[in-house]
Design an enzyme around this catalytic site. Structure first.
Site, PDB file in Angstrom:
ATOM      1  N   PHE A   9       0.702  -7.411  74.696  1.00 48.46           N
ATOM      2  CA  PHE A   9      -0.194  -8.318  73.980  1.00 48.46           C
ATOM      3  C   PHE A   9      -1.226  -7.607  73.109  1.00 48.46           C
ATOM      4  O   PHE A   9      -2.421  -7.767  73.281  1.00 48.46           O
ATOM      5  CB  PHE A   9      -0.890  -9.221  74.997  1.00 48.46           C
ATOM      6  CG  PHE A   9      -1.378 -10.526  74.397  1.00 48.46           C
ATOM      7  CD1 PHE A   9      -0.493 -11.319  73.686  1.00 48.46           C
ATOM      8  CD2 PHE A   9      -2.676 -10.939  74.532  1.00 48.46           C
ATOM      9  CE1 PHE A   9      -0.918 -12.515  73.129  1.00 48.46           C
ATOM     10  CE2 PHE A   9      -3.109 -12.136  73.977  1.00 48.46           C
ATOM     11  CZ  PHE A   9      -2.217 -12.915  73.284  1.00 48.46           C
ATOM     12  N   VAL A  37      45.130 -14.104  63.326  1.00 45.43           N
ATOM     13  CA  VAL A  37      43.957 -13.825  64.153  1.00 45.43           C
ATOM     14  C   VAL A  37      44.416 -13.269  65.494  1.00 45.43           C
ATOM     15  O   VAL A  37      45.260 -13.863  66.159  1.00 45.43           O
ATOM     16  CB  VAL A  37      43.105 -15.099  64.379  1.00 45.43           C
ATOM     17  CG1 VAL A  37      41.934 -14.794  65.296  1.00 45.43           C
ATOM     18  CG2 VAL A  37      42.606 -15.642  63.051  1.00 45.43           C
ATOM     19  N   GLU A  51       3.021  -5.211  82.375  1.00 48.31           N
ATOM     20  CA  GLU A  51       2.752  -4.729  81.020  1.00 48.31           C
ATOM     21  C   GLU A  51       2.325  -3.265  80.927  1.00 48.31           C
ATOM     22  O   GLU A  51       2.707  -2.570  79.975  1.00 48.31           O
ATOM     23  CB  GLU A  51       1.675  -5.606  80.371  1.00 48.31           C
ATOM     24  CG  GLU A  51       2.114  -7.026  80.114  1.00 48.31           C
ATOM     25  CD  GLU A  51       0.963  -7.897  79.625  1.00 48.31           C
ATOM     26  OE1 GLU A  51       1.001  -8.322  78.467  1.00 48.31           O
ATOM     27  OE2 GLU A  51       0.021  -8.129  80.401  1.00 48.31           O
TER      28      GLU A  51
END
Length: 1205
Positions: A793, A174, A1137
């Site tokens: 919304f 790793v 918004e």
């Protein structure tokens, strides 16, 4: 996930040279054991608010590049790291440095503007870590770290690695851990041979542990220094690396790891195969008893035989990949298939090519003969495409979906490759040149405004400094309490099923396990939710994948997660309803169906010249706030009291739901919110499902309990924006004037009503005056996690369908879309379809100003000329308006409270009902209080929002928080000033502090509310659902690649009416942030579900939000001047918004470009384009000879991998 710090380590080479390498990394992936001998510098270590900010911190704060602030430390440290490595970067360096950083709030522009000041400027101050200097001459020793389940060994020599591989043959090597983590791991990062870079006669050899960033650096230097003909493969590899994750991944991911994981979607392996890269393998003798040595080395070529199957290669378990040689390309006088194959791999964007996800093995036999001894002409192209179409005959149920797109894309890539070779053979190359630019235009304050009056000025976000320094406290940053436990949810893996049994016995054996919590542990009511149709914990039936069944408490996060996975649940599966279409077929709806009817729709259709019918689907969207849901519950030990620290927009419902679940009055529950790392509506109600579960657990055990969801948990459980299906019938005249509209909306509400009823029909008109309207809105009940509020919304979905039929009308009439839109716009005094009069209507001004500032008509001519000259690239442009109503449509929510304390030293503490989630609400409230009281902002402080200071708060939502809380703050301040009036009159020359001391014995702290006059009746179609409207217009130009479906956002101009801005810097930041979030909604972000209702796209690996490179190359935002709003505090307007829908201008610009492409194929009729306009949808819509060679399977004849919900 981006680590807010710099990792600095010594890099050792075979030559003995040692250099210090600085890089960022993903903290969630980087193994802590790998930090040994690594200096870690965090954001707190470069500057702070107590002494001074570092210039990198200061500039992002002052440029308004920090909103919620959760991403800011990571961005700061990415820039700091760049400057450590390159003190004089150019803008391309700066943009590349942020490839792995995400921000959901700002829209990225202010961040780039702030850091532009570092470009090509010297004098940056940095400090070399003395720890690393001291480590340079120290001999490294093998390390071994042992945990409960993991052993990590870090050898220092190749001999030690051989011995370890012999002892632990199944252990993995790793380096960056960017893909997997194993129980036994060995890290070769200190082994010189595996980190070496050697230039040979045939190419450049890289040690297998070399990071991709170091490979990139070496190849770039080689391209600059070597002859061009030798570096064609290097150029192809560099182009691939450019799209390979972000720098945080490339800084730690190893070249060898990328090969050995054998990922079928690797970006680099196709180039390595096409170029015939050679791998040197170290063969280990197994088992070794007396000695530890290697048998020898062998060299293999990466060709069509290297990958033998899914995640399988020809490398044997007892072999270690030592090095990789990437060869020089050869000088040739004619076309060379292998070099060209390597080059074509680079001709694409990561997000496009990853859609193919095809295996590398056994795919060359049929196509290779096509290239042998053939002229490079049209006949070869036709033969190759025919064979490729046959080879890519994918099953329509193939994992990953997008089958038509993947098949067509294969042919498209070959065609691009064909054109590339033609260009090389003709020694000719041309193409458009992009020019970067940007702009932000703010308002000016009125002449004569006092210097100390900060309203209307671009005041910096009050927490920006703290956020840039990592000092801002979020929910999970709260120090752990004594005896605190960690909670992990146990959720359903079935979309619809009966619970047969729950067995937590195996979980009890996990170290640190304390208890399992379920419905039987709830002391109060298990019923919860906005509509009382949800449960805290599922009892008998689960109704979605991710439905909360119980929770596990343990002493640590890791232990609780392990224990939660050990809980066994048996189900009896029931048939789920997943999609809107399935809900319609089964009549699965929530009961309340909304309707709005205006005028005579039938008569309107009769009077129309044309009638069009169609439908459009708008996909959902994940909120992807950077801070996931988080709660800390602290029981107080008496009277059922509990204190909750929550990341929520809705304190009142959080308090109410927790009190109900615990069976105590609300006055025993205190909810506190300092700030959130983003919300966007996702924390308005859905945060309560976690908070109630955590509270029940804390109540049961009597100890503090904490839980912060992982990203995949959050996306699975909390829902998002509602997917919508809109069906319309529109009548219109020959000139494009709309006469009548019949429209039905179906939204996917999920398994509970939540706030879905509020996603209504008010925005179906967008900005257009429609005389006759019949509309219906239906919420579908399905077996998905409940969808909820999201910025806009329901408005964006309703307006998107409106613009769809408006676009169709323009095409049908053969008229320019901007003329048809302009013709149908509202005017001052018009009535909307819900009969509200438009007053102060500024949209026409916004429209005209946007047309002018964007040079719309001149650029449109240039686009038409561009499209005539380019067949496979097309440009499009569109101008889109928006009208957005402001208020909660539930009238009683339009109230707020504020508590203002003035202390005897004159300082002021303000508390109000709104929460801070990056939108700058607290900053604006301080500005309001400053003007109201007539004192400097430096005297005012807001600490937090809590239920014990302001009760019954409305959620911070619907864009109204500045309006209602601002008025409450203003009213409270005015009450204080009235009480101070007699004192001020008696001592007019006194200072603020003098007046406060004199008034000490008077009570000056108070609470005040303001309630607008609102209300609407659906049955009567009357009332006033909105207090006022915000308006805006955006013009966007895009360029699409018709062959791949990729698109580039060339330019966007926005004109927005925000009234008289309280803070133009914050408002412009909100406009840009909303626009870019909408860009994701309409062009990028796609939620993919299985037919059984299981969400595939969990986390940023599968769900892509816009990044720095996705914003418009030119981005101009201006605020409309001289448009005061009399209906809000200090003549301002809401801004959170309304701007989001303006990003639809990008969607319809894409559609405009597709229309130009379709005309080339003789298609001129309106066509359907659903949202989002992903590369898949764009490519499939650009119908051409390649799409016709890959016909779609008949619906119903196969089971799809994913479904449209």
């Amino acid at each position: 996930g981006v680590f807010p710090g710099v990792l600095s380590r010594n890099v050792f080479f075979i030559s003995g040279n040692i250099t210090i390498f600085h890089h960022t990394a993903n903290a969630c992936l980087f193994p802590i054991c790998a930090l040994h001998h690594v200096a870690v510098t965090t954001v707190e270590g470069i500057g702070n608010t107590k002494s001074r900010l570092h210039p990198v911190q200061e500039r992002i704060a002052k440029s308004h590049g920090s909103q919620c602030g959760f991403c800011t430390p990571g961005i700061v440290m990415s820039m700091y790291t760049l400057l450590r490595n390159k003190p004089e970067p150019n803008m391309e360096d700066i943009e590349d440095a942020f490839q792995g950083n995400l921000c959901r709030c700002t829209g990225y522009r202010p961040i780039l503007e702030g850091y532009r000041t570092f470009a090509k400027v010297s004098g940056f101050e940095c400090h070399l870590n003395s720890f690393l200097q001291n480590q340079k001459n120290k001999q490294q020793k093998q390390l071994c770290f042992k945990g409960e389940r993991v052993m990590w060994i870090q050898p220092t020599t190749l001999q030690e690695l051989v011995a370890l591989k012999s002892q632990y043959p199944n252990a993995k090597l790793v380096v960056g851990n960017t893909e997997v983590g194993k129980r036994k791991s060995s890290s070769p990062t200190w082994i010189a041979e595996m980190n070496a870079v050697q230039h040979t006669e045939t190419g450049v050899t890289f040690g297998a542990a070399c990071t991709l960033s170091s490979v990139e650096e070496v190849l770039r230097k080689a391209v600059a220094e070597l002859p061009s003909y030798k570096t064609e493969v290097f150029k192809a590899a560099l182009e691939q690396l450019r799209w390979f994750a972000g720098p945080q991944i490339r800084n730690v991911a190893a070249l060898g790891g990328n090969i050995m994981t054998a990922s079928p979607i690797s970006d680099l392996n196709p180039v390595l195969m096409a170029s015939g890269s050679k791998l040197t393998l170290l063969v280990i003798r197994l088992p070794l008893i007396s000695s530890c040595s290697a048998e020898g080395k062998r060299t293999v070529t990466m060709d069509e035989n290297f990958f033998t199957g899914y995640r399988k290669t020809i490398v044997k378990p007892e072999e270690i990949l030592l090095s990789v040689e990437i060869p020089y390309s050869r000088e040739v006088s004619k076309f060379c298939p292998h070099v060209a194959k390597a080059e074509v791999c680079s001709k694409r964007r990561c997000c496009i090519f990853s859609s193919l996800r095809t295996n590398y093995f056994n795919k060359q036999e049929a196509v290779s003969p096509v290239f042998s001894c053939r002229d490079w002409n049209e006949k070869l192209l036709q033969d190759a495409c025919r064979l490729l179409a046959g080879e890519m005959d994918l099953s329509p149920s193939a994992p990953g979906g997008m089958v038509d797109f993947r098949r067509t894309l294969t042919l498209s890539f070959f065609f691009k490759f064909y054109l590339t070779v033609l260009l090389k053979l003709s020694k000719h190359h041309n193409g458009p040149v992009s020019v970067a630019g940007e702009g932000r235009t703010a308002c000016e304050v009125p002449k004569g405004q006092a210097a100390e009056d900060m309203v209307g000025r671009p005041l910096m976000h009050v927490s920006a400094d703290k956020q840039a320094c990592g000092e801002a406290v979020y929910c999970d940053d709260i120090p752990h309490f004594e005896n605190e436990l960690y909670l992990t949810l146990v959720t359903s893996t079935k979309a619809h099923a009966k619970i047969i049994s729950i067995d937590a016995s195996e979980a009890q054996s996990v170290p640190g396990f304390v208890c399992f919590v379920s419905a039987k542990d709830i002391p109060g009511s298990n019923i919860t939710g906005i509509a009382n149709d949800e449960t805290v914990f599922a009892e008998d039936v689960v109704t979605c994948v991710g439905h909360i069944i119980g929770a596990v408490l343990a002493d640590t996060q890791e232990h609780s997660r392990r224990a939660a996975k050990a809980v066994k649940i048996k189900y009896e599966e029931l048939k789920p309803i997943v999609t809107i279409q399935e809900a319609i077929e089964n009549q699965s709806f929530f009961k309340s169906i909304k309707k709005i009817i205006k005028g005579d729709v039938k008569k309107g259709f009769e009077e129309s010249d044309h009638i069009l019918e169609g439908e459009m689907y708008i996909g959902g969207q994940e909120h992807f706030y950077l801070e996931t849901h988080c709660t800390v519950a602290v029981p107080k030990g008496e009277g059922g009291e509990m204190e909750l620290f929550v990341s929520t927009q809705n304190l009142m419902k959080t308090q109410e739901f927790v009190a109900s679940a615990l069976g105590v009055p609300s006055n025993r529950i205190v909810v506190r919110v300092k700030r959130m790392g983003g919300g966007f509506g996702g924390k308005e109600t859905r945060s309560t499902i976690l908070t109630t579960a955590v509270s029940v657990a804390a109540f049961k055990i009597g100890r503090p309990v904490r839980c912060m969801l992982d990203r995949d948990e959050d996306m699975l459980i909390s829902g998002g924006r509602h997917p919508f299906l809109g069906r319309y019938k529109v009548g219109f005249m020959k000139n494009g004037k709309v006469k009548s509209l019949e429209v039905s909306y179906y939204s996917n509400g999920g398994n509970s009503a939540d706030l879905s009823y509020g996603v209504t029909l008010f925005h179906l008109d967008n900005s257009y005056n429609i005389p006759n309207v019949s509309s219906m809105g239906t919420v579908c009940k399905t077996n998905l996690s409940s969808n909820t509020a999201f910025r806009g919304f329901g408005g964006p979905q309703g307006m998107m369908v409106a613009e769809c039929w408006m676009s169709d009308i323009a095409q049908k009439c053969g008229l320019p879309p901007e003329e048809v839109r302009k013709l149908n716009l509202y005017n001052e005094g018009d009535l909307t379809h819900f009969n509200q009069k438009l007053e102060g209507f500024t949209l026409q001004r916004c429209w005209d100003e946007c047309l002018s500032s964007s040079s719309f008509h001149a650029r449109k001519k240039l686009i038409e000329e561009f499209n005539k000259q380019n067949r496979w690239k097309k440009r499009g442009m569109c101008i889109i308006p928006t009208k957005f109503g402001i208020s909660f449509t539930v009238p009683f929510l339009n109230q707020a409270g504020a508590l203002v304390h003035v202390y005897t030293d004159g300082s002021v503490l303000v508390t109000h009902g709104g929460t801070e989630m990056g939108q700058g609400l607290h900053t604006k409230m301080i500005q309001v209080a400053s003007r109201s009281l007539g004192i400097p902002t430096s005297k005012i402080y807001i600490s937090e929002t809590s239920t014990n200071t302001v009760p019954n708060t409305s959620p911070t939502a619907a864009s109204v928080s500045a309006d209602i809380n601002g008025m409450a703050v203003h009213n409270a301040c005015q009450t204080i000033l009235k009480r101070l009036d007699p004192i001020k009159q008696s001592n007019p020359k006194g200072s603020w502090e003098d007046w406060i001391k004199t008034a000490y014995e008077d009570c000056v702290s108070l609470s005040a509310t303001g309630i607008p006059d609102l209300g609407y009746d659906f049955e009567k179609n009357e009332g006033k659902p909105f207090c006022y409207f915000s308006y805006g217009v955006a013009c966007s130009e895009v360029e699409i690649d018709c062959l791949t479906g990729d698109h580039k956002n060339v330019r966007t101009d926005i004109v927005m009416d925000v009234g008289t801005s309280l803070n133009p810097a914050i408002d412009i930041g909100q406009i840009e942030g909303a626009f870019v979030q909408g860009l994701g909604l309409f062009t990028m972000e796609e939620l993919r579900y299985s037919p059984e209702g299981n969400l595939y796209t969990r986390g940023p690996g599968a769900y892509k939000i816009p990044a720095f490179g996705d914003i418009p190359t030119e981005f101009y935002v201006s605020l409309l001047r001289d448009c005061p709003n009399s209906k809000a505090v200090y003549s301002s307007k809401a801004v959170g918004e309304p701007p989001l829908f303006l990003s639809a201008s990008v969607f319809y610009a894409i559609k405009d470009a597709i229309y130009s492409a379709r005309k080339e194929s003789g298609l001129t009729e309106p066509f359907r384009l659903d949202s989002p306009a992903t590369p898949e949808r764009i490519r499939n819509a650009c119908v051409d000879i390649f799409t016709k060679m890959c016909p779609s399977a008949e619906p119903g004849t196969f089971k799809p991998w994913s479904v449209r919900v």
